[in-house]
Design a protein around this motif. Sequence first.
Motif, PDB file in Angstrom:
ATOM      1  N   THR A   1       0.841  -1.192   0.000  1.00  0.00           N
ATOM      2  CA  THR A   1       0.000   0.000   0.000  1.00  0.00           C
ATOM      3  C   THR A   1       0.877   1.242   0.000  1.00  0.00           C
ATOM      4  O   THR A   1       0.670   2.176  -0.785  1.00  0.00           O
ATOM      5  N   LEU A   2       1.873   1.264   0.884  1.00  0.00           N
ATOM      6  CA  LEU A   2       2.729   2.437   1.006  1.00  0.00           C
ATOM      7  C   LEU A   2       3.563   2.652  -0.253  1.00  0.00           C
ATOM      8  O   LEU A   2       3.794   3.783  -0.672  1.00  0.00           O
ATOM      9  N   VAL A   3       3.971   1.560  -0.866  1.00  0.00           N
ATOM     10  CA  VAL A   3       4.819   1.662  -2.043  1.00  0.00           C
ATOM     11  C   VAL A   3       4.069   2.284  -3.223  1.00  0.00           C
ATOM     12  O   VAL A   3       4.658   2.927  -4.090  1.00  0.00           O
ATOM     13  N   LEU A   4       2.753   2.115  -3.237  1.00  0.00           N
ATOM     14  CA  LEU A   4       1.957   2.656  -4.347  1.00  0.00           C
ATOM     15  C   LEU A   4       1.734   4.162  -4.206  1.00  0.00           C
ATOM     16  O   LEU A   4       1.466   4.848  -5.188  1.00  0.00           O
ATOM     17  N   VAL A   5       1.857   4.647  -2.965  1.00  0.00           N
ATOM     18  CA  VAL A   5       1.508   6.045  -2.698  1.00  0.00           C
ATOM     19  C   VAL A   5       2.320   7.055  -3.535  1.00  0.00           C
ATOM     20  O   VAL A   5       1.722   7.917  -4.172  1.00  0.00           O
ATOM     21  N   PRO A   6       3.664   6.955  -3.584  1.00  0.00           N
ATOM     22  CA  PRO A   6       4.408   7.963  -4.346  1.00  0.00           C
ATOM     23  C   PRO A   6       3.969   8.051  -5.807  1.00  0.00           C
ATOM     24  O   PRO A   6       3.865   9.142  -6.358  1.00  0.00           O
ATOM     25  N   TRP A   7       3.693   6.913  -6.411  1.00  0.00           N
ATOM     26  CA  TRP A   7       3.268   6.901  -7.828  1.00  0.00           C
ATOM     27  C   TRP A   7       1.948   7.654  -7.983  1.00  0.00           C
ATOM     28  O   TRP A   7       1.781   8.446  -8.900  1.00  0.00           O
TER      29      TRP A   7
END
Lengths: 809, 357
Positions: A533-539
């Motif tokens: 979930t967190l990894v998708l946030v910057p994109w």
Amino acid sequence: LHFKKLTTNRTDTVNSKCECQEKSAPDIAGIIEEVVRQIGTEKDKVIPILQEVQKRLNWLPSEALKQICRITEITPGQISGVSTFYSQFRHIPAGKHTIRICQGTACHVKGANLISDAFRRVLKIDTERNTSPDDLFSVEEVACLGCCTLAPVVQIDDKTFGHVKPTEVDNIIAEFLHHAANKKKVKDVVDFSTGSAEIRIGLGSCCVAGGSREILSEIIEVREKYDLDVKLKPVGCVGVCNQTPLMEIITGENKHSRYTNVRKGEAEDIILKHIKPRSLNKKVKHRLNDLIDTFLSDNKIYSPVNAPEELREKVLNDFLKKQFHIATDKSGILSPESLDEYLLLDGFKSFRQCMRLSDKQDIINTIMESGLRGRGGAGFPTGKKWEIFSRQKGSQKYVVCNGDEGDPGAFMDRMLLESFPYRVIEGMLIAGFATGAGRGIFYIRAEYPLAVARIRNAIKQCYTAGILGENINGSGFDFNIDIFEGAGAFVCGEETALITSLEGKRGTPHIRPPYPAVKGFRDMPTLVNNVETLVLVPWIIDKGPAAFNSIGTEKSKGTKVFALAGKIKKGGLIEVPMGTTIREIVEKIGDGVAEGRRFKAVQIGGPSGGCIPESLSDTPVDYEELARLGAMMGSGGLVVLDDSDCMVDMAKYFLTFTHKQSCGKCTFCRIGTKHMLNILTRLSEGKAEISEIIELESLCLSVQKGSLCGLGKTAPNPVLTGLKYFREEYEEHTRGICRSKRCMTLLRYDINDKCTGCTKCSQECPVKAIPFLPYEQHVIDQEICTKCDNCRIVCPENAIEIVNLNDQY
Amino acid sequence: MISIKIDTKEFSVDEGMTILEVARKAGCKIPTLCHKDGIPHYTSCMVCMVLDKRTNNFIPSCSSLVQPGMDIDTSGAEVLNLRKKAIDLLFTEHRAECEAPCRVVCPAGYNIPLMNRLLGSEDLTGAKRLYSSGLNTPFLWCWNCPGYCENACRRRKIDIPVSIRNLQIFNSGETIPPDSEPVQKPQKVKKRFSSFTGVLDPLELSEWVKESDKENIRHRELSDRFSAAAEARSCMHCDCRAAGDCRLRDVAEEFGIKDTGTKIVNAPALRKINPATNLIFENAKCIKCGLCVRICEDKTEEPALCFINRGFISIISEPLTDNFVDVLRTRAKDCIEICPTGALSCYKGNPSDEIKK
């Protein structure tokens, strides 16, 4: 560009462990005093203290536990409760080397229990003491090592062996001992010196298990030998785990050449094909050698160097074509250990963008609009969670990254943490900034040492660069991150259990509400988000919510990372848009099941998910669609099963897991799962009556309704989907038939008339159940046979069959 | 204020109340085992399940806070079935008898274990009183009985049984057998619910025997009070010391549970005794409600009981680093009182109380 010299901590920790072993009488009191001074005396420090003590003593003697209670605030009750709850802690001394036998789903379907039996048999290890008589080896059955594409996998200390066969155990032990005795210091130092060409080599756990460290040292040797002008760059996981090690060469004209499955000894040829030595002398020498080689051996013809480029690249392209990379964006390009490079490739751009916003609510709105849902399994809308959390008041608010990925057959979080540590940190920073939290905690399984090391390194670099700490970029925003290593309890993936575990207690879940977002760690508001979930946030922040929103189905947006493994030709880590059908994943990306086998089902979502039969494999990947079929997105393990897999055996396997991992708090999960397991065991032994299937079904429904947390509520899913789609298989088992030939109690080994009397089976049989009869058809003595499968593996004529016990000779 | 519905009736209640509290105010009866007012909840037994009809989820009422708009069903068929299932499951783990096997088969229903305890502690008056209060037939049956009790005696499995009939005859003080037909088969005496221990491992049995045989020499000839006491002391006390004060048993009777006798074993059935505090702990009776652990949590200076292990094999135990006789020096009584089963009870018991019941 200035890249720093980097070292990995991994080998260091292993070495220090060995040294402690060799000390004859460790000074327990002294060690504990030192550990406590280093870590602290508070009650919630109990897990780190125990971990450190065990690291130094190799086990936890009871004097050590007493000593800890004496000098800290920890009570005897707490320490015995905690140290017996988590499976990492040992209360009996272990051998010098630990053999970890992976019991993950992918390994299970490829016969992990035969491997474990073989190790125990060869090393004479009993179940009670778990250590060989010479105290050299201990056996540990672990839930998952996360190398599912190399199944079955065995890890001895830090060396991983893939595709293990039960007949090879002797060789493996010999190889390990040889390796341990002549341990060369593998060159871990990789310099980032510039060069006209660049060689990229994958150093994810799968690649390392596939031998990429050896290839790396070979490349270094070749570079020195020919004085090549190249830059070496270790990169994270590309996801093509079935083709490891993966090597990519980029020459001056920005031309990429990728090689899969690089074997020892091939690196030299590959490199020299693309990169020419600098000095004339060496050029000539190489040419000459090359020419002689071509005449003398056939090796050259089959070498990957001579394979046409299209063929070489096709393997990769087929695998990557259907995928869409958001979480795994720039995989194979980013170095997991270089912050500078991440910054250069637009890293922390989204975070800077957020900091410029006047209203933090905009960030939350963006996430809400994007339709992002929690990737941990349940799929709660992330934006909504942030919204609730941001409204809470508290003196300290926490963001927790849930990296306690315990599902057997799943390794997405491990790979994301190992390959994209900076992106996870960025996601966490954005979450913290948007919601007004000041502290972040990474909760990572202790079984993932490389992930822990990479995150630790990344955090350190971020502090140095001023991305973390007080008053970031002069904005007045403070954010500090700590790492907490889990101690081996699957249930701690549940957010309330994770928080109790952080507090130094037994990791038992508690009832919600209060939700952690309202009252969590140390009674403060706590936001728990999965790694993915967190990894998708910057994109999402960078590309905007609409870009994310446009991918996927009506209710499930974006992409999902899956660990594709099992009976499939090409496994690995894949990221596909939501809505991709299961069939597309299995047939297009995974290239289908092995020749001669029939695709039967996929097991999706691990122990909380279910088996979806081939007939329903046109179902799109979507939270609601999967739930409708009785399965679950789960964290994203996707294990493909073929017609040699038995559904009763699968259900039994998952129940064994959930029953072992249940925290034991509520009645239904603690006792109900045990009863379910008992019935399944009876079924797999052909002892169950048909009425017990109905009993099993009603028990499943009760456990589903009555359990306290997600673990118990979803534990019956593997059984219920099995009963829904493969009921006839369950019924067959009551008559003593296992059509897939998996349930060993119902089967026997037989030798048919293809036997040429080569005596191989007789020599290999560990219990002498096959009399030595040269040139005659061999016979297996069923009384003695332990069904270890050795004879079937060594038979060159396929004369050994597995038949149902009821069948006539 | 929050408005919720309980069994179709509307209530307006304060925020932060649990469903159980509201339901009790509303007069709904919800059974509980692991819950005790004033002690932090643990949500373990799941006997207090209710259904939220709005979401169709079953929730434990003891710890679930009221949420606006809840529509709670406390006594529907589905709810009762789920509770019954929870109790059923607890009984498969509860390896113990409420009533000793000898008493269950006794045609006259004599309270044999209690008599043994009284005789064993040489309380002859108490034993005599028990004899006269327990008789529901005009004469002592033991003279003509083939000895169902001794046949059922658990000691018989590894040793010679306790000579129960002789003890009873000794206790009655009568010397001449009555002139009547021998007892043929047990008559049904209306009894309370009793659970089963199931099959005991020989190892467990020998542990129990060892405990009752400490410095005790058995006598077959019961000539005086001392020899009778010695023989009575060889009784293994298969009955439950808390048979009259057991919430698990009450709940089982309320739901009409039948113990099927299929048991699963999570740990060897052991008895741990602390004579100083008159405390006995029998782990096979424990339902892991954690009440004894929780009431000691506020007081950390003395070693208390704790949970060890995980999952199905998790049990209540003394901390690994301590001996059982060191734990609960001051809190033993509170723990015995709060235990919903007979897992923690008075070692010596209080025999006179039992007779009154």
